[in-house]
Every structure is written in structure tokens, then in C-alpha cells.
Design a protein around this motif. Structure first.
Motif, PDB file in Angstrom:
ATOM      1  N   ILE A   6      -7.701   1.456  -2.913  1.00 49.91           N
ATOM      2  CA  ILE A   6      -6.866   0.663  -3.685  1.00 49.91           C
ATOM      3  C   ILE A   6      -5.673   0.021  -2.268  1.00 49.91           C
ATOM      4  O   ILE A   6      -5.385   0.987  -2.113  1.00 49.91           O
ATOM      5  CB  ILE A   6      -6.225   1.855  -5.110  1.00 49.91           C
ATOM      6  CG1 ILE A   6      -6.937   2.605  -5.786  1.00 49.91           C
ATOM      7  CG2 ILE A   6      -4.765   0.303  -5.482  1.00 49.91           C
ATOM      8  CD1 ILE A   6      -6.059   2.275  -6.896  1.00 49.91           C
ATOM      9  N   GLY A   7      -5.718  -1.246  -3.094  1.00 46.01           N
ATOM     10  CA  GLY A   7      -4.866  -2.068  -2.172  1.00 46.01           C
ATOM     11  C   GLY A   7      -5.034  -1.901  -0.673  1.00 46.01           C
ATOM     12  O   GLY A   7      -6.011  -2.529  -0.396  1.00 46.01           O
ATOM     13  N   PRO A   8      -3.838  -1.753   0.195  1.00 40.69           N
ATOM     14  CA  PRO A   8      -4.300  -1.330   1.664  1.00 40.69           C
ATOM     15  C   PRO A   8      -5.671  -1.240   2.169  1.00 40.69           C
ATOM     16  O   PRO A   8      -5.472  -0.646   2.906  1.00 40.69           O
ATOM     17  CB  PRO A   8      -2.832  -1.069   1.784  1.00 40.69           C
ATOM     18  CG  PRO A   8      -2.273   0.068   0.625  1.00 40.69           C
ATOM     19  CD  PRO A   8      -2.348  -0.730  -0.820  1.00 40.69           C
ATOM     20  N   PHE A   9      -5.823   0.019   1.335  1.00 39.35           N
ATOM     21  CA  PHE A   9      -7.010   0.956   1.586  1.00 39.35           C
ATOM     22  C   PHE A   9      -8.384   0.507   1.079  1.00 39.35           C
ATOM     23  O   PHE A   9      -9.165   0.951   1.237  1.00 39.35           O
ATOM     24  CB  PHE A   9      -6.954   1.607   1.228  1.00 39.35           C
ATOM     25  CG  PHE A   9      -5.637   3.247   1.735  1.00 39.35           C
ATOM     26  CD1 PHE A   9      -5.786   3.223   3.012  1.00 39.35           C
ATOM     27  CD2 PHE A   9      -4.344   3.075   0.721  1.00 39.35           C
ATOM     28  CE1 PHE A   9      -3.979   3.969   3.389  1.00 39.35           C
ATOM     29  CE2 PHE A   9      -3.035   3.635   0.973  1.00 39.35           C
ATOM     30  CZ  PHE A   9      -3.087   4.097   2.389  1.00 39.35           C
ATOM     31  N   ALA A  10      -8.168  -0.804   1.015  1.00 37.48           N
ATOM     32  CA  ALA A  10      -9.793  -1.312  -0.176  1.00 37.48           C
ATOM     33  C   ALA A  10     -10.354  -1.798   1.129  1.00 37.48           C
ATOM     34  O   ALA A  10      -9.632  -2.592   2.702  1.00 37.48           O
ATOM     35  CB  ALA A  10      -9.312  -2.424  -1.239  1.00 37.48           C
TER      36      ALA A  10
END
Length: 183
Positions: A137-141
Motif C-alpha cells: 500500500i502507498g509507498p510500497f505499491a
């Protein structure tokens, strides 16, 4: 050979002997030795065993006194349980609300849960990032999510016990963005 006489393949279980004070204490100590537990969970276990096996003692069972004595001896400590449970859950990426819920379900009262909740609050940002990393999710997408995917990710983070503002900040982050929780 008639049907009633045919073997079923199951062994008949022997009925366990009813409990007395000594057997109940041994069961309680064995349970405490095997599982991380709270006073409330130990009391529920002892009461369940009494319902299952019955009582053969001379006087009525005093489960509350047994649990209290085991707690006084230091075999059960709800504060230590709360800290360990909070540490375990935050390490898995769960937030403060889920920690509070788990401690409540384990029968830890508010006073004993205080240390665990403080730990969950201190670890909130790191825990949320662990969850986001695991769910990408978010910065790890790998790519920026569309609106329905972002709403789904936000709902997922909130179900995991994270606060709305923190979850929103993580979900709205660009892939690869470094987040700072010192604001």
C-alpha cells in the motif's frame, strides 16, 4: 454379525475423573506452564475443566482463590502479558485499536493494559508501515492506485487498527516516497 456388534473404528474415550483441589491446581499450573495467559483466561480454563469433569472435592471449588494465588506467585502477570501481546501485534503491523481489542478479549483490565497500549502508541507509525509494506500500500505499491483501490487500502488499514489520519497519509503516499511521522 449384526450392525450393533460391528467395530466402528473409534475407541471409546475413558471418562476423566472428577477434579479435586490438587488436580485442579495441577491442571492450572500445567496450563500456565504451556501458554502465555491472563488471570481471566486461566479462570475461564479452570471453570471449563470443572464443567467438563465435575468436582469431587470436600468443599466447593474456589477458582478465584486459586487464580489469585497463582498470580501472587508470579506465574501469571497481566501487565507482562499486555506488553508481550502489544509487541507481537505491532510487529505484525496491527494498530492500537486491534491491540486494545485483543487485550480486552484476553481479559486484561485497563490498568494492566496501559503499558501495552503505550507501546502500541509509540510504535504506531512503524506498525502502520509494516502493514503497508506487507499489503503493498502507498509507498510500497508498484504503481499509484486508483480511487477505488485507495479506498479499499484505507479500509484495510483501518480494520487493522490504525488511525484514520495515519492510514490516509500512508495510502496517499506516492510509490517509493519516504514518509516522516515527526510532523
Amino acid at each position: 454379525m449384526d450392525e450393533a456388534a460391528q467395530p466402528t473404528g473409534r475407541r471409546e474415550r475413558r471418562k476423566a475423573k472428577p477434579l479435586d483441589e490438587e488436580r485442579l491446581r495441577e491442571l492450572a499450573l500445567h496450563y500456565v506452564g504451556r501458554f502465555a495467559t491472563t488471570r481471566a483466561k486461566l479462570k475461564a480454563y479452570c471453570e471449563r475443566k470443572l464443567r467438563e469433569r465435575g468436582w469431587a472435592g470436600e468443599r466447593p471449588p474456589d477458582v478465584a482463590a486459586l487464580v489469585e494465588r497463582i498470580g501472587e506467585l508470579g506465574y501469571v502477570d497481566d501487565r507482562v502479558f499486555a506488553l508481550a501481546k502489544a509487541g507481537s501485534l505491532t510487529a505484525r503491523g496491527l494498530g492500537g485499536r486491534r491491540v486494545r481489542q485483543a487485550l480486552h478479549q484476553a481479559g486484561v483490565d485497563e490498568g494492566d493494559a496501559e503499558g501495552g497500549m503505550q507501546l502500541a502508541d509509540e510504535q504506531a507509525g512503524e506498525s502502520a508501515l509494516r502493514f503497508a509494506r506487507r499489503k503493498r500500500i502507498g509507498p510500497f505499491a508498484t504503481t499509484k492506485a486508483d480511487q477505488p483501490a485507495r479506498e479499499k487500502a484505507l479500509a484495510s488499514m483501518i480494520r487493522a487498527g490504525h488511525g484514520f489520519a495515519l492510514a490516509r497519509k500512508i495510502v496517499d503516499a506516492e510509490p517509493g516516497e519516504e514518509l516522516n511521522f515527526e510532523d
